[in-house]
Scaffold this active site. Structure first.
Site, PDB file in Angstrom:
ATOM      1  N   ASP A   1      -4.688   8.221 -10.515  1.00 56.52           N
ATOM      2  CA  ASP A   1      -2.820   7.950 -10.245  1.00 56.52           C
ATOM      3  C   ASP A   1      -2.986   7.328 -12.075  1.00 56.52           C
ATOM      4  OD1 ASP A   1      -2.089   7.160  -7.212  1.00 56.52           O
ATOM      5  OD2 ASP A   1      -3.998   6.297  -7.768  1.00 56.52           O
TER       6      ASP A   1
ATOM      7  N   ARG B   1      -3.408   4.676 -15.038  1.00 59.71           N
ATOM      8  CA  ARG B   1      -4.853   3.772 -14.300  1.00 59.71           C
ATOM      9  C   ARG B   1      -5.246   4.250 -16.492  1.00 59.71           C
ATOM     10  NH1 ARG B   1      -2.911   1.955 -10.555  1.00 59.71           N
ATOM     11  NH2 ARG B   1      -3.277   2.732  -8.780  1.00 59.71           N
TER      12      ARG B   1
ATOM     13  N   ARG C   1       9.490   5.019 -10.712  1.00 59.44           N
ATOM     14  CA  ARG C   1       8.647   5.497 -10.619  1.00 59.44           C
ATOM     15  C   ARG C   1       9.003   7.193  -9.462  1.00 59.44           C
ATOM     16  NH1 ARG C   1       4.737   3.210  -6.468  1.00 59.44           N
ATOM     17  NH2 ARG C   1       3.118   4.768  -6.885  1.00 59.44           N
TER      18      ARG C   1
ATOM     19  N   LYS D   1       3.881  12.253  -3.019  1.00 55.90           N
ATOM     20  CA  LYS D   1       3.475  11.529  -2.719  1.00 55.90           C
ATOM     21  C   LYS D   1       4.849  10.672  -2.339  1.00 55.90           C
ATOM     22  CE  LYS D   1       1.850   8.597  -6.522  1.00 55.90           C
ATOM     23  NZ  LYS D   1       0.651   8.194  -6.826  1.00 55.90           N
ATOM     24  N   HIS D   2       5.114   9.744  -1.692  1.00 54.09           N
ATOM     25  CA  HIS D   2       4.395   9.591  -0.554  1.00 54.09           C
ATOM     26  C   HIS D   2       5.034   9.374   1.041  1.00 54.09           C
ATOM     27  CE1 HIS D   2       3.931   6.392  -3.693  1.00 54.09           C
ATOM     28  NE2 HIS D   2       2.343   6.566  -2.775  1.00 54.09           N
TER      29      HIS D   2
ATOM     30  N   HIS E   1       1.344  -2.306  -0.008  1.00 57.42           N
ATOM     31  CA  HIS E   1       0.414  -2.694  -0.385  1.00 57.42           C
ATOM     32  C   HIS E   1      -0.115  -4.101   0.384  1.00 57.42           C
ATOM     33  CE1 HIS E   1       1.192   0.169  -4.157  1.00 57.42           C
ATOM     34  NE2 HIS E   1      -0.729  -0.214  -3.757  1.00 57.42           N
TER      35      HIS E   1
ATOM     36  N   ASP F   1      -2.842   7.397   1.993  1.00 55.73           N
ATOM     37  CA  ASP F   1      -2.876   6.661   1.304  1.00 55.73           C
ATOM     38  C   ASP F   1      -3.994   5.798   1.456  1.00 55.73           C
ATOM     39  OD1 ASP F   1      -1.939   4.774  -1.587  1.00 55.73           O
ATOM     40  OD2 ASP F   1       0.100   5.114  -0.195  1.00 55.73           O
TER      41      ASP F   1
END
Length: 342
Positions: free
Chosen positions: A73, A81, A149, A179-180, A192, A262
């Protein structure tokens, strides 16, 4: 090419993460034994460019496939990341949306360069799939798990900028993952941590959230949303809903690329990891994604995932053929991007 005729061992319909900057003995044995389709990296796996390259090579060595996908990602902003100072700081999606409001053509060029320059960095590490772009709309009052985002609130704007990022990544030989799907922008909670429920009517979803995904229905890969859309399925989130996957994602939206769940370790999903895996695959996901490197969870996923289906294998092969080199020098692309962004 039919994989059985080619004499290949069918990969497991799963993508796994690992714990650290190098593989443990258990991870090597597990991955070699179960032969997952591919792998995903996080910040915990990245200390330096040379170390990441070695880790990527080690992961592929375990399954004996140089073409095994390695994902990350690398969006920019909060979701990056590979971090400074080892890697350059990337912008989130939001500034591209600001630029689009004043100059759509410049914004699309900047978005293409964003994808292309990210691909240049990833390709040098052996990473060939990037979970980008987010096609989720920016919805007032929603949880900020999407937030900056997103490219914006206008479906047309999001679609055009998302397409440009996809094209840039592919030109740099990296596969994009939209995504998503079919849209996370209205979620009032972070998936999450808990399960979002979207109560919006199907008619409204079809003229808003679904549109960017419909515009990019030809994308090679997509990642599902752990979100319940009550207008379609009162109980199951998209990832585990046959109705959402078949009627909406494959049906109304028309997506026919490789469909990746996901992360199934997110708290939005209920049940043990075997049942999460079985439900996602039964709903129509081609591959399940498990990210955290937890041994017991990985073993549970591997025990039930089964081999990649022939249809999924064909989608994978098609996605690999979509990559191509543009030839624009990396430094030239980077300098042009810097001159376009606000």
């Amino acid at each position: 090419m039919n994989r059985q005729r080619a004499g290949e061992r069918p990969p497991l319909a799963a993508i796994f993460g690992c714990e650290g900057t190098e593989l443990t003995a258990w991870e090597r044995d597990f991955l070699r034994s179960h032969n997952p389709l591919g792998f995903i990296l996080f910040a915990r796996n990245a200390a330096s460019p040379s170390q990441v390259r070695e880790l990527v090579d080690s992961l592929r060595e375990t399954v004996g496939r140089e073409s095994a996908p390695v994902l990350i990602d690398q969006e920019g902003g909060r979701v990056q990341r590979l971090k400074p100072p080892q890697w350059r700081r990337l912008p989130p999606a939001e500034p591209f949306g600001w630029l689009w409001n004043d100059a759509p053509e410049k914004a699309c060029r900047a978005a293409w360069l964003h994808g292309y320059t990210i691909a240049g960095e990833l390709s040098g590490l052996g990473i060939d799939v990037n979970c980008l772009p987010c096609l989720d709309l920016r919805v007032p009052g929603a949880h900020d798990i999407i937030g900056d985002r997103s490219f914006g609130a206008d479906p047309r704007q999001v679609a055009q900028l998302g397409q440009a990022v996809c094209d840039g990544l592919l030109a740099g030989a990296v596969i994009p993952v939209v995504k998503h799907i079919p849209g996370h922008g209205r979620a009032l909670v972070d998936s999450h941590e808990s399960l979002p429920r979207v109560e919006t009517s199907l008619a409204e979803l079809e003229t808003s959230d679904f549109l960017p995904f419909q515009s990019l229905a030809g994308a090679p890969w997509a990642m599902t949303a752990h979100v319940v859309y009550t207008a379609v399925d009162e109980e199951e989130p998209a990832t585990t809903s046959l109705r959402v996957v078949q009627d909406i994602i494959r049906g109304k939206i028309g997506f026919d690329g490789l469909l990746l769940s996901d992360d199934i370790s997110m708290k939005a999903l209920k049940g043990d990891f075997a049942s999460r895996t079985e439900k996602a695959l039964a709903a129509g996901c081609d591959v399940v994604l498990h990210c955290n490197g937890e041994r017991a969870e990985m073993e549970a996923v591997a025990a039930v995932a089964g081999p990649l289906s022939e249809a999924a294998f064909q989608r994978l092969e098609k996605s690999l053929q979509a990559r191509g080199g543009d030839g624009l020098p990396f430094e030239e692309a980077l300098n042009e991007l810097g001159g376009l962004l606000p």
